[in-house]
Write a protein that holds these residues in place. Structure first.
Motif, short mmCIF file in Angstrom:
data_model
loop_
_atom_site.label_atom_id
_atom_site.label_comp_id
_atom_site.label_asym_id
_atom_site.label_seq_id
_atom_site.Cartn_x
_atom_site.Cartn_y
_atom_site.Cartn_z
N GLY A 40 37.68 35.43 38.92
CA GLY A 40 36.67 36.16 39.68
C GLY A 40 35.73 35.23 40.40
N SER A 41 35.27 35.66 41.55
CA SER A 41 34.30 34.89 42.31
C SER A 41 33.40 35.87 43.03
N PRO A 42 32.21 35.44 43.44
CA PRO A 42 31.31 36.35 44.15
C PRO A 42 32.00 36.93 45.39
N GLY A 43 31.85 38.22 45.56
CA GLY A 43 32.44 38.90 46.71
C GLY A 43 33.88 39.32 46.49
N ALA A 44 34.47 38.94 45.37
CA ALA A 44 35.86 39.31 45.11
C ALA A 44 35.94 40.77 44.72
N LYS A 45 37.01 41.41 45.10
CA LYS A 45 37.24 42.80 44.74
C LYS A 45 38.19 42.85 43.56
N ALA A 46 37.99 43.84 42.72
CA ALA A 46 38.83 43.98 41.54
C ALA A 46 40.13 44.69 41.93
N SER A 47 41.19 43.93 42.02
CA SER A 47 42.49 44.52 42.35
C SER A 47 43.09 45.12 41.09
N PRO A 48 44.01 46.07 41.23
CA PRO A 48 44.65 46.66 40.04
C PRO A 48 45.30 45.60 39.16
N ALA A 49 45.87 44.56 39.76
CA ALA A 49 46.51 43.51 38.95
C ALA A 49 45.46 42.77 38.13
N ARG A 50 44.31 42.50 38.73
CA ARG A 50 43.24 41.82 38.00
C ARG A 50 42.66 42.72 36.92
N LEU A 51 42.55 44.02 37.22
CA LEU A 51 42.06 44.94 36.21
C LEU A 51 43.00 45.01 35.02
N GLN A 52 44.30 45.01 35.28
CA GLN A 52 45.25 45.07 34.20
C GLN A 52 45.27 43.78 33.40
N ALA A 53 44.90 42.67 34.02
CA ALA A 53 44.89 41.39 33.32
C ALA A 53 43.89 41.41 32.17
N VAL A 54 42.81 42.19 32.29
CA VAL A 54 41.81 42.26 31.24
C VAL A 54 41.77 43.64 30.59
N GLN A 55 42.72 44.46 30.91
CA GLN A 55 42.74 45.84 30.46
C GLN A 55 43.13 45.93 28.98
N PRO A 56 42.25 46.49 28.15
CA PRO A 56 42.60 46.69 26.76
C PRO A 56 43.73 47.71 26.64
N ALA A 57 44.49 47.60 25.57
CA ALA A 57 45.61 48.52 25.35
C ALA A 57 45.09 49.95 25.28
N GLY A 58 45.78 50.85 25.92
CA GLY A 58 45.44 52.27 25.85
C GLY A 58 44.48 52.75 26.92
N ILE A 59 43.99 51.87 27.79
CA ILE A 59 43.08 52.29 28.85
C ILE A 59 43.81 52.15 30.18
N SER A 60 43.87 53.24 30.92
CA SER A 60 44.63 53.23 32.17
C SER A 60 43.85 52.53 33.28
N SER A 61 44.59 52.08 34.28
CA SER A 61 43.95 51.40 35.42
C SER A 61 43.09 52.39 36.20
N GLU A 62 43.43 53.69 36.16
CA GLU A 62 42.61 54.69 36.85
C GLU A 62 41.22 54.78 36.21
N VAL A 63 41.19 54.72 34.87
CA VAL A 63 39.91 54.78 34.17
C VAL A 63 39.07 53.55 34.53
N LEU A 64 39.71 52.39 34.53
CA LEU A 64 38.97 51.17 34.88
C LEU A 64 38.49 51.22 36.32
N ALA A 65 39.33 51.70 37.23
CA ALA A 65 38.93 51.80 38.63
C ALA A 65 37.76 52.77 38.78
N ASP A 66 37.79 53.87 38.02
CA ASP A 66 36.70 54.84 38.06
C ASP A 66 35.41 54.21 37.55
N LYS A 67 35.53 53.44 36.49
CA LYS A 67 34.34 52.76 35.95
C LYS A 67 33.81 51.73 36.94
N GLU A 68 34.70 51.04 37.62
CA GLU A 68 34.28 50.07 38.64
C GLU A 68 33.53 50.77 39.77
#
Length: 112
Positions: A40-68
């Motif tokens: 991550g760096s300032p101004g970077a956008k959270a891509s689905p691949a990056r979200l999944q890289a830190v995504q805990p088991a059982g949490i969907s990328s849609e939930v993380l995107a919604d939280k973002e």
């Protein structure tokens, strides 16, 4: 005031409320969520691949995107509120100056 912030909380001011002008809007700058992600760096956008890289088991990328999205909206709201606080502080200073001028005029006229 404690060494870690310049806020107006009572714990930082030794249990006493801070003076009205001592709050520094934006003094505590939280680290953007994107910077917490790997690579991550300032101004970077959270891509689905990056979200999944830190995504805990059982949490969907849609939930993380919604939280973002919620985080982004809350940050925007916070910026708007901080701007309003700054403008209100300016108004308070202006009113104080007017009051001082009027008191001085009353004293000069011998009425106060």
């Amino acid at each position: 005031m404690c060494h870690t912030c310049s806020c107006c909380c009572m714990s930082c001011s030794g249990g006493k409320p801070a003076s009205p002008g001592s709050f520094a809007p934006g003094a505590l700058q939280p680290q953007p969520f994107e910077q917490l992600l790997p690579g991550g760096s300032p101004g970077a956008k959270a891509s689905p691949a990056r979200l999944q890289a830190v995504q805990p088991a059982g949490i969907s990328s849609e939930v993380l995107a919604d939280k973002e999205r919620s985080i982004v909206e809350l940050r925007e709201t916070n910026e708007i509120l901080e701007t309003k606080v700054r403008k209100l502080e300016q108004l308070v200073k202006l009113k104080d100056a007017k009051i001082q001028t009027l008191v001085a005029r009353l004293q000069a006229a011998g009425l106060a």
